[in-house]
Design a protein around this motif. Structure first.
Motif, PDB file in Angstrom:
ATOM      1  N   PRO A  19      79.401 -15.102 -57.442  1.00 23.31           N
ATOM      2  CA  PRO A  19      80.469 -14.649 -56.527  1.00 23.31           C
ATOM      3  C   PRO A  19      81.407 -15.800 -56.164  1.00 23.31           C
ATOM      4  O   PRO A  19      81.031 -16.972 -56.202  1.00 23.31           O
ATOM      5  CB  PRO A  19      79.698 -14.154 -55.298  1.00 23.31           C
ATOM      6  N   GLU A  20      82.632 -15.435 -55.792  1.00 19.91           N
ATOM      7  CA  GLU A  20      83.639 -16.459 -55.539  1.00 19.91           C
ATOM      8  C   GLU A  20      83.243 -17.380 -54.394  1.00 19.91           C
ATOM      9  O   GLU A  20      83.432 -18.597 -54.468  1.00 19.91           O
ATOM     10  CB  GLU A  20      84.983 -15.804 -55.243  1.00 19.91           C
ATOM     11  N   TRP A  21      82.679 -16.810 -53.310  1.00 20.32           N
ATOM     12  CA  TRP A  21      82.326 -17.650 -52.172  1.00 20.32           C
ATOM     13  C   TRP A  21      81.256 -18.676 -52.550  1.00 20.32           C
ATOM     14  O   TRP A  21      81.266 -19.813 -52.076  1.00 20.32           O
ATOM     15  CB  TRP A  21      81.838 -16.789 -51.002  1.00 20.32           C
ATOM     16  N   LEU A  22      80.331 -18.277 -53.467  1.00 24.76           N
ATOM     17  CA  LEU A  22      79.286 -19.202 -53.880  1.00 24.76           C
ATOM     18  C   LEU A  22      79.844 -20.301 -54.788  1.00 24.76           C
ATOM     19  O   LEU A  22      79.426 -21.462 -54.716  1.00 24.76           O
ATOM     20  CB  LEU A  22      78.175 -18.436 -54.604  1.00 24.76           C
ATOM     21  N   ARG A  23      80.833 -19.947 -55.629  1.00 27.05           N
ATOM     22  CA  ARG A  23      81.468 -20.957 -56.473  1.00 27.05           C
ATOM     23  C   ARG A  23      82.212 -21.985 -55.622  1.00 27.05           C
ATOM     24  O   ARG A  23      82.157 -23.189 -55.877  1.00 27.05           O
ATOM     25  CB  ARG A  23      82.423 -20.284 -57.454  1.00 27.05           C
ATOM     26  N   ILE A  24      82.920 -21.492 -54.609  1.00 24.26           N
ATOM     27  CA  ILE A  24      83.633 -22.405 -53.711  1.00 24.26           C
ATOM     28  C   ILE A  24      82.647 -23.322 -52.991  1.00 24.26           C
ATOM     29  O   ILE A  24      82.876 -24.527 -52.852  1.00 24.26           O
ATOM     30  CB  ILE A  24      84.473 -21.606 -52.699  1.00 24.26           C
ATOM     31  N   PHE A  25      81.534 -22.744 -52.548  1.00 24.25           N
ATOM     32  CA  PHE A  25      80.512 -23.527 -51.856  1.00 24.25           C
ATOM     33  C   PHE A  25      79.977 -24.632 -52.766  1.00 24.25           C
ATOM     34  O   PHE A  25      79.841 -25.795 -52.339  1.00 24.25           O
ATOM     35  CB  PHE A  25      79.372 -22.625 -51.404  1.00 24.25           C
ATOM     36  N   LEU A  26      79.684 -24.303 -54.019  1.00 25.89           N
ATOM     37  CA  LEU A  26      79.128 -25.294 -54.940  1.00 25.89           C
ATOM     38  C   LEU A  26      80.128 -26.416 -55.227  1.00 25.89           C
ATOM     39  O   LEU A  26      79.753 -27.596 -55.265  1.00 25.89           O
ATOM     40  CB  LEU A  26      78.710 -24.613 -56.245  1.00 25.89           C
ATOM     41  N   VAL A  27      81.381 -26.050 -55.428  1.00 29.73           N
ATOM     42  CA  VAL A  27      82.400 -27.069 -55.704  1.00 29.73           C
ATOM     43  C   VAL A  27      82.560 -28.006 -54.510  1.00 29.73           C
ATOM     44  O   VAL A  27      82.575 -29.236 -54.655  1.00 29.73           O
ATOM     45  CB  VAL A  27      83.741 -26.400 -56.060  1.00 29.73           C
ATOM     46  N   LEU A  28      82.680 -27.439 -53.316  1.00 27.70           N
ATOM     47  CA  LEU A  28      82.828 -28.278 -52.120  1.00 27.70           C
ATOM     48  C   LEU A  28      81.579 -29.114 -51.869  1.00 27.70           C
ATOM     49  O   LEU A  28      81.675 -30.275 -51.448  1.00 27.70           O
ATOM     50  CB  LEU A  28      83.121 -27.392 -50.907  1.00 27.70           C
ATOM     51  N   PHE A  29      80.417 -28.540 -52.144  1.00 28.33           N
ATOM     52  CA  PHE A  29      79.167 -29.272 -51.931  1.00 28.33           C
ATOM     53  C   PHE A  29      79.098 -30.503 -52.835  1.00 28.33           C
ATOM     54  O   PHE A  29      78.762 -31.607 -52.389  1.00 28.33           O
ATOM     55  CB  PHE A  29      77.976 -28.352 -52.203  1.00 28.33           C
ATOM     56  N   VAL A  30      79.440 -30.326 -54.118  1.00 30.93           N
ATOM     57  CA  VAL A  30      79.419 -31.456 -55.053  1.00 30.93           C
ATOM     58  C   VAL A  30      80.432 -32.519 -54.639  1.00 30.93           C
ATOM     59  O   VAL A  30      80.134 -33.721 -54.635  1.00 30.93           O
ATOM     60  CB  VAL A  30      79.688 -30.959 -56.484  1.00 30.93           C
ATOM     61  N   LEU A  31      81.647 -32.099 -54.278  1.00 31.23           N
ATOM     62  CA  LEU A  31      82.687 -33.057 -53.898  1.00 31.23           C
ATOM     63  C   LEU A  31      82.288 -33.855 -52.656  1.00 31.23           C
ATOM     64  O   LEU A  31      82.426 -35.090 -52.614  1.00 31.23           O
ATOM     65  CB  LEU A  31      84.003 -32.327 -53.653  1.00 31.23           C
ATOM     66  N   LEU A  32      81.792 -33.156 -51.637  1.00 34.42           N
ATOM     67  CA  LEU A  32      81.435 -33.853 -50.403  1.00 34.42           C
ATOM     68  C   LEU A  32      80.201 -34.736 -50.583  1.00 34.42           C
ATOM     69  O   LEU A  32      80.089 -35.786 -49.940  1.00 34.42           O
ATOM     70  CB  LEU A  32      81.195 -32.846 -49.282  1.00 34.42           C
ATOM     71  N   LEU A  34      79.554 -36.356 -53.331  1.00 36.00           N
ATOM     72  CA  LEU A  34      80.087 -37.559 -53.975  1.00 36.00           C
ATOM     73  C   LEU A  34      80.757 -38.477 -52.955  1.00 36.00           C
ATOM     74  O   LEU A  34      80.575 -39.711 -52.989  1.00 36.00           O
ATOM     75  CB  LEU A  34      81.088 -37.162 -55.070  1.00 36.00           C
ATOM     76  N   VAL A  35      81.537 -37.886 -52.054  1.00 35.04           N
ATOM     77  CA  VAL A  35      82.169 -38.685 -50.999  1.00 35.04           C
ATOM     78  C   VAL A  35      81.109 -39.338 -50.124  1.00 35.04           C
ATOM     79  O   VAL A  35      81.224 -40.517 -49.741  1.00 35.04           O
ATOM     80  CB  VAL A  35      83.106 -37.796 -50.163  1.00 35.04           C
ATOM     81  N   ARG A  36      80.058 -38.590 -49.821  1.00 32.84           N
ATOM     82  CA  ARG A  36      78.967 -39.118 -48.993  1.00 32.84           C
ATOM     83  C   ARG A  36      78.283 -40.310 -49.664  1.00 32.84           C
ATOM     84  O   ARG A  36      78.006 -41.335 -49.013  1.00 32.84           O
ATOM     85  CB  ARG A  36      77.964 -38.006 -48.748  1.00 32.84           C
ATOM     86  N   LEU A  37      78.028 -40.214 -50.975  1.00 31.96           N
ATOM     87  CA  LEU A  37      77.391 -41.316 -51.685  1.00 31.96           C
ATOM     88  C   LEU A  37      78.292 -42.555 -51.710  1.00 31.96           C
ATOM     89  O   LEU A  37      77.806 -43.688 -51.595  1.00 31.96           O
ATOM     90  CB  LEU A  37      77.058 -40.879 -53.113  1.00 31.96           C
ATOM     91  N   ILE A  38      79.594 -42.330 -51.860  1.00 33.86           N
ATOM     92  CA  ILE A  38      80.533 -43.456 -51.846  1.00 33.86           C
ATOM     93  C   ILE A  38      80.520 -44.141 -50.486  1.00 33.86           C
ATOM     94  O   ILE A  38      80.488 -45.372 -50.376  1.00 33.86           O
ATOM     95  CB  ILE A  38      81.948 -42.969 -52.213  1.00 33.86           C
ATOM     96  N   PHE A 124      73.591 -36.049 -44.947  1.00 37.10           N
ATOM     97  CA  PHE A 124      73.396 -34.882 -45.816  1.00 37.10           C
ATOM     98  C   PHE A 124      73.560 -33.588 -45.024  1.00 37.10           C
ATOM     99  O   PHE A 124      74.251 -32.654 -45.453  1.00 37.10           O
ATOM    100  CB  PHE A 124      72.014 -34.938 -46.463  1.00 37.10           C
ATOM    101  N   TYR A 125      72.928 -33.523 -43.861  1.00 38.47           N
ATOM    102  CA  TYR A 125      73.049 -32.315 -43.029  1.00 38.47           C
ATOM    103  C   TYR A 125      74.494 -32.122 -42.562  1.00 38.47           C
ATOM    104  O   TYR A 125      74.997 -30.987 -42.529  1.00 38.47           O
ATOM    105  CB  TYR A 125      72.113 -32.410 -41.829  1.00 38.47           C
ATOM    106  N   SER A 126      75.159 -33.219 -42.220  1.00 38.15           N
ATOM    107  CA  SER A 126      76.545 -33.109 -41.765  1.00 38.15           C
ATOM    108  C   SER A 126      77.455 -32.609 -42.882  1.00 38.15           C
ATOM    109  O   SER A 126      78.312 -31.741 -42.669  1.00 38.15           O
ATOM    110  CB  SER A 126      77.036 -34.462 -41.253  1.00 38.15           C
ATOM    111  N   ALA A 127      77.269 -33.155 -44.096  1.00 36.54           N
ATOM    112  CA  ALA A 127      78.090 -32.725 -45.233  1.00 36.54           C
ATOM    113  C   ALA A 127      77.836 -31.267 -45.574  1.00 36.54           C
ATOM    114  O   ALA A 127      78.764 -30.506 -45.860  1.00 36.54           O
ATOM    115  CB  ALA A 127      77.803 -33.611 -46.443  1.00 36.54           C
ATOM    116  N   THR A 128      76.583 -30.837 -45.517  1.00 32.59           N
ATOM    117  CA  THR A 128      76.255 -29.432 -45.823  1.00 32.59           C
ATOM    118  C   THR A 128      76.871 -28.494 -44.793  1.00 32.59           C
ATOM    119  O   THR A 128      77.411 -27.430 -45.135  1.00 32.59           O
ATOM    120  CB  THR A 128      74.728 -29.246 -45.868  1.00 32.59           C
ATOM    121  N   THR A 129      76.798 -28.876 -43.527  1.00 26.28           N
ATOM    122  CA  THR A 129      77.406 -28.054 -42.479  1.00 26.28           C
ATOM    123  C   THR A 129      78.904 -27.945 -42.659  1.00 26.28           C
ATOM    124  O   THR A 129      79.506 -26.869 -42.522  1.00 26.28           O
ATOM    125  CB  THR A 129      77.081 -28.648 -41.096  1.00 26.28           C
ATOM    126  N   LEU A 130      79.535 -29.063 -43.008  1.00 22.54           N
ATOM    127  CA  LEU A 130      80.984 -29.060 -43.241  1.00 22.54           C
ATOM    128  C   LEU A 130      81.352 -28.184 -44.433  1.00 22.54           C
ATOM    129  O   LEU A 130      82.367 -27.471 -44.404  1.00 22.54           O
ATOM    130  CB  LEU A 130      81.466 -30.496 -43.463  1.00 22.54           C
TER     131      LEU A 130
END
Length: 244
Positions: A19-32, A34-38, A124-130
């Motif tokens: 579903p579209e909402w799940l695809r958006i969630f996965l994309v944002l999760f991966v991006l954030l 990566l930002v978190r690791l940086i 991790f929890y903060s990024a997931t919530t965001l």
């Protein structure tokens, strides 16, 4: 570049069925993530190194200035002036403030090492919530910019790269016929020499194909490797043929 596109296609293909909402969630999760690791592993060491360098530079810069101020104050006391000018207090306060700021950054970096596990869990929890909040906001109120960009990105990721095949253009094959004075025909021989066995005799007007190979024999005669229309391959003297 083409191999990268193929990898993206095969990664995105199973995700596109979600579903579209799940695809958006996965994309944002991966991006954030990566930002978190940086922010966790690259930015703090850089800031810590920068703080040490700036503190060292501050020391090298402040030492001669403070030495000059001490010498000047000593002379003032010798002349009976015991007070400290305001500008000296301002300079000392500025140096102390900068030194304290750099020390604070270094101390924070040391605390980060001691609390690394707690910090990783909290980020991790903060990024997931965001990610959850951003996904809900996008799905609830999709704007024109998001709709256009998302659809274009999906179309690009779902487009399977077409392999590009390049073919080299074959050179134009030359064709030869007998010269007009050789009405009785010309011999195609097994080797580029007059003593070689005869393979075939071409008639006047018969077309033979040049195979892009030529040799000169011991008598200085130039020979061409040719092929007849019925598939006979051999050598013919260049003296008796001309290009069609």
């Amino acid at each position: 570049m083409e191999s990268i596109l193929k990898q993206l296609f095969w990664i995105w293909s199973p995700i596109s069925a979600l579903p579209e909402w799940l695809r958006i969630f996965l994309v944002l999760f991966v991006l954030l993530q990566l930002v978190r690791l940086i922010l966790l592993y690259f930015v703090p060491p850089v800031l810590n190194l920068l703080a040490h360098l700036l503190k060292k530079m501050l020391y090298l810069m402040s030492y001669p200035i403070m030495a000059f101020i001490c010498t000047m104050q000593k002379r003032r006391r010798e002349t009976g002036e015991a007070g400290i000018p305001v500008w000296i207090e301002i300079i000392e306060g500025m140096f102390a403030l900068l030194d304290g700021f750099f020390n604070k950054i270094i101390q924070l970096f040391m605390k980060r090492k001691r609390n690394r596990t707690r910090l990783k869990r909290w980020t991790f929890y903060s990024a997931t919530t965001l990610v959850i909040l951003l996904t809900a906001a996008i799905i609830s109120n999709p704007n024109k910019w998001y709709t256009e960009k998302w659809k274009k990105a999906e179309a690009w990721l779902n487009q399977e790269p077409v392999p590009v095949q390049t073919t080299l253009a074959s050179p134009v094959q030359k064709e030869f016929i007998l010269n007009k004075q050789y009405k009785d025909g010309g011999n195609i021989r097994e080797a580029p020499t007059l003593t070689a066995p005869r393979l075939y005799t071409i008639t006047n007007g018969e077309i033979i194909h040049f195979l892009n190979e030529e040799q000169v024999d011991s008598k200085g005669i130039k020979w061409l490797k040719v092929e007849t229309a019925n598939g006979v391959k051999g050598w013919i003297s260049a003296l008796i043929v001309r290009e069609k």
